[in-house]
Design a protein around this motif. Structure first.
Motif, mmCIF file in Angstrom:
data_model
loop_
_atom_site.group_PDB
_atom_site.id
_atom_site.type_symbol
_atom_site.label_atom_id
_atom_site.label_comp_id
_atom_site.label_asym_id
_atom_site.label_seq_id
_atom_site.Cartn_x
_atom_site.Cartn_y
_atom_site.Cartn_z
ATOM 1 N N VAL A 97 0.820 -1.218 0.000
ATOM 2 C CA VAL A 97 0.000 0.000 0.000
ATOM 3 C C VAL A 97 0.852 1.266 0.000
ATOM 4 C CG1 VAL A 97 -1.703 1.330 1.318
ATOM 5 C CG2 VAL A 97 -1.926 -1.157 1.107
ATOM 6 N N LEU A 98 0.564 2.131 -0.960
ATOM 7 C CA LEU A 98 1.224 3.425 -1.055
ATOM 8 C C LEU A 98 0.131 4.479 -1.086
ATOM 9 C CD1 LEU A 98 3.615 2.423 -3.952
ATOM 10 C CD2 LEU A 98 4.317 2.823 -1.585
ATOM 11 N N LYS A 99 0.237 5.462 -0.195
ATOM 12 C CA LYS A 99 -0.726 6.560 -0.238
ATOM 13 C C LYS A 99 0.059 7.792 -0.682
ATOM 14 C CE LYS A 99 -4.445 9.033 0.974
ATOM 15 N NZ LYS A 99 -4.600 9.651 2.278
ATOM 16 N N ASN A 100 -0.077 8.170 -1.920
ATOM 17 C CA ASN A 100 0.631 9.321 -2.460
ATOM 18 C C ASN A 100 -0.388 10.421 -2.729
ATOM 19 O OD1 ASN A 100 3.267 8.194 -2.472
ATOM 20 N ND2 ASN A 100 2.667 6.947 -4.241
ATOM 21 N N TRP A 101 -0.317 11.545 -1.985
ATOM 22 C CA TRP A 101 -1.354 12.546 -2.004
ATOM 23 C C TRP A 101 -2.688 11.855 -1.742
ATOM 24 C CZ3 TRP A 101 3.009 12.376 -4.856
ATOM 25 C CH2 TRP A 101 3.899 13.414 -4.635
ATOM 26 N N ASN A 102 -3.690 12.013 -2.608
ATOM 27 C CA ASN A 102 -4.940 11.281 -2.331
ATOM 28 C C ASN A 102 -5.083 10.046 -3.222
ATOM 29 O OD1 ASN A 102 -5.392 12.542 -4.721
ATOM 30 N ND2 ASN A 102 -7.522 13.106 -4.264
ATOM 31 N N CYS A 103 -3.940 9.562 -3.717
ATOM 32 C CA CYS A 103 -3.979 8.388 -4.604
ATOM 33 C C CYS A 103 -3.601 7.127 -3.831
ATOM 34 C CB CYS A 103 -3.000 8.557 -5.761
ATOM 35 S SG CYS A 103 -3.380 9.968 -6.801
ATOM 36 N N LEU A 104 -4.465 6.106 -3.926
ATOM 37 C CA LEU A 104 -4.108 4.788 -3.382
ATOM 38 C C LEU A 104 -3.444 3.990 -4.499
ATOM 39 C CD1 LEU A 104 -4.115 2.332 -1.501
ATOM 40 C CD2 LEU A 104 -6.484 1.896 -2.198
ATOM 41 N N GLN A 105 -2.184 3.617 -4.274
ATOM 42 C CA GLN A 105 -1.444 2.839 -5.264
ATOM 43 C C GLN A 105 -0.910 1.575 -4.616
ATOM 44 O OE1 GLN A 105 0.938 6.564 -6.409
ATOM 45 N NE2 GLN A 105 0.782 5.472 -8.361
ATOM 46 N N LEU A 106 -0.585 0.582 -5.464
ATOM 47 C CA LEU A 106 -0.011 -0.664 -4.954
ATOM 48 C C LEU A 106 1.359 -0.882 -5.578
ATOM 49 C CD1 LEU A 106 -2.846 -3.371 -4.925
ATOM 50 C CD2 LEU A 106 -2.015 -1.969 -3.040
ATOM 51 N N GLY A 107 2.350 -1.131 -4.743
ATOM 52 C CA GLY A 107 3.688 -1.430 -5.239
ATOM 53 C C GLY A 107 3.717 -2.828 -5.848
ATOM 54 N N VAL A 108 4.403 -2.948 -6.987
ATOM 55 C CA VAL A 108 4.475 -4.261 -7.645
ATOM 56 C C VAL A 108 5.920 -4.635 -7.959
ATOM 57 C CG1 VAL A 108 2.185 -4.155 -8.706
ATOM 58 C CG2 VAL A 108 4.151 -3.208 -9.951
ATOM 59 N N GLU A 109 6.153 -5.942 -8.024
ATOM 60 C CA GLU A 109 7.396 -6.478 -8.578
ATOM 61 C C GLU A 109 7.106 -6.877 -10.017
ATOM 62 O OE1 GLU A 109 9.920 -9.182 -5.914
ATOM 63 O OE2 GLU A 109 7.874 -9.568 -5.263
ATOM 64 N N ILE A 110 8.151 -6.869 -10.844
ATOM 65 C CA ILE A 110 7.955 -7.302 -12.244
ATOM 66 C C ILE A 110 8.248 -8.794 -12.301
ATOM 67 C CG2 ILE A 110 8.602 -6.873 -14.640
ATOM 68 C CD1 ILE A 110 8.188 -4.103 -13.590
ATOM 69 N N TYR A 111 7.248 -9.570 -12.697
ATOM 70 C CA TYR A 111 7.408 -11.021 -12.794
ATOM 71 C C TYR A 111 7.820 -11.384 -14.217
ATOM 72 C CZ TYR A 111 6.323 -15.992 -12.815
ATOM 73 O OH TYR A 111 6.418 -17.354 -12.945
ATOM 74 N N GLY A 112 9.023 -11.928 -14.368
ATOM 75 C CA GLY A 112 9.468 -12.403 -15.685
ATOM 76 C C GLY A 112 9.855 -11.261 -16.622
ATOM 77 N N GLY A 113 10.127 -11.603 -17.846
ATOM 78 C CA GLY A 113 10.615 -10.635 -18.841
ATOM 79 C C GLY A 113 9.489 -9.895 -19.530
#
Ligand SMILES: [Zn+2]
Length: 443
Positions: A97-113
């Motif tokens: 969970v990332l709360k940037n200003w009033n935006c709810l965002q989700l951190g992701v990892e990159i799976y594969g190429g």
């Protein structure tokens, strides 16, 4: 047996119901169960299996299914088809969970190429596996979850704020690829309770018995996916475009070939056939459920405990490792080896590489070529240019692990590892036809 005209629509349905490797394995399990296959449990001891149709799941994301003859009819050989259930995508981080200003965002990892640019400005949904327990209990349960609607987007930066955007620009894997889920006034949005709510609404829709009132999700493996389902495309609908064609096209063809062969069992004509659908191909295959792990070897050891007998059978067997190939791209034809340019609509591709990135050799290529002839299917060849790197697949790993002759083949496709890839419907049918012939033709 599916008719050719219905095949692309059935394939599209399978892909749409398989947004993650977990769901692909579940789709395969459902199809097999419906067709009389019995699920075996790796955690229990097995007795000598009577003639029948069986499958095993490992990690909820890899599956092995087979038709097996009893001891009196002990197989001389085993026809095998391999494919993979996973595709490159974005995986939600453990603490996302990332709360940037009033935006709810989700951190992701990159799976594969993954090819990252096409992920921008897409309607994204989220699916995967969650582990939960009832409040007050320590008994863990695993459930699949799928939002099945667009819930996120990774917006591009407007061209006015980035005048260089149309030049080749690097995508920052940490800062650029962060999906936006909601606008919120909450101080600390609680992602796990969003998941619980989704799980509960899903359970009630599927009427699989209600979940306990109070549950706690402890861990998750969740992946963003393209919410748009696969689509038939082109003036004459010759093309199929969609996510995860690499490698659900091959998983589906392998499953359908096995189902046809299973019908043969009822008529007493079946051979010993096996399909192996592995997870984790896109990240190197070294895992509990991957082709460079113990799954297949463990199952073979249980089926044929005698090492000499097992080795002799494997040395008489063939594995067709099916994974998509690169079709000639009309805008980038110079990227292809001039003598080896697979075209769409012209049949499956035999993939070869002098450095053993593919397991094909002359003997296994010849066997596949003859199968294509028998199935009345055209066939093509691929080698990569000497000045470019070559991909790889489960073929060489499986061949090395269990000592089985292997041919690497696949449906020619465009935009491999993009969020939407494109293939010709006819080639998907051709692959199925040759795999069906492999499983059903008498030796
Ligand atoms: Zn692949």
């Amino acid at each position: 047996m599916i008719a050719e005209q219905l095949y692309p629509a059935e394939l599209a349905k399978f892909i749409a119901s398989s947004p993650t490797a977990f769901h692909a394995a579940a789709s395969a399990r459902d199809l097999l169960s419906k067709n009389g296959f019995t699920q075996l449990d790796e955690q229990a001891p097995w007795q000598e299996l009577p003639t029948g149709k069986y499958f095993i799941l490992r990690n909820d994301s890899s599956l092995i299914a087979f038709i097996w003859q009893d001891q009196a009819n002990r197989p001389r050989y085993l026809e095998m088809i391999g494919a993979h259930t996973d595709s490159p995508c974005l995986k939600v981080k453990p603490k996302p969970v990332l709360k940037n200003w009033n935006c709810l965002q989700l951190g992701v990892e990159i799976y594969g190429g993954a090819l990252l640019r096409p992920w921008f400005d897409r309607e994204l949904s989220l699916a995967g596996r969650v582990l939960w327990h009832e409040t007050g209990s320590t008994e863990l349960h695993s459930s699949l979850v799928d939002f099945q609607r667009p819930i996120a987007i990774i917006p591009n930066l407007a061209i006015h704020l980035n005048s260089e955007a149309n030049k080749m620009q690097e995508v920052n894997r940490q800062t650029d690829m962060v999906p936006l889920l909601a606008l919120t006034e909450e101080e600390e949005p609680d992602f796990l309770s969003i998941l619980v709510k989704q799980l509960q609404s899903q359970e009630s829709q599927e009427s699989q018995g209600a979940l306990p009132q109070q549950i706690k999700i402890t861990d998750h493996e969740l992946f963003f996916y393209d919410a748009a389902p696969p689509a038939l495309l082109g003036l004459d609908e010759q093309l199929l475009t969609g996510a995860r064609l690499d490698n659900l096209v091959s998983c589906f063809a392998a499953l359908q070939a096995l189902l046809v062969a299973a019908n043969g069992t009822a008529q007493g004509t079946a051979q010993n056939c096996m399909i192996i659908l592995n997870d984790h191909e896109e990240v190197g295959s070294t895992s509990l459920a991957g082709a460079d792990g113990s799954f297949l070897r463990d199952i073979l050891e249980r089926l044929l405990p005698d090492p000499g007998e097992r080795q002799a059978m494997l040395r008489r067997s063939l594995l067709i490792s099916a994974d998509n190939a690169h079709a000639l791209h009309p805008n980038f034809f110079e990227r292809h080896e001039p003598q080896h340019q697979p075209l769409m609509n012209k049949g499956p591709v035999i993939k070869m590489n002098a450095n053993q990135r593919y397991a094909t050799n002359a003997a296994t290529a010849a066997r596949f070529r003859l199968l294509c002839e028998q199935a009345k299917v055209p066939v093509q060849e691929f080698v990569v240019r000497n000045d470019m790197g070559c991909g790889s697949t489960i073929g060489p790993l499986t061949a090395a692990k269990i000592g089985v002759d292997t041919v690497d083949v696949g449906v020619p496709s465009l935009a491999m590892h993009s969020i939407r890839e494109t293939v010709a419907c006819k080639d998907c049918w051709y692959l199925y036809e040759v795999l069906r012939t492999f499983f059903c033709a008498a030796e």
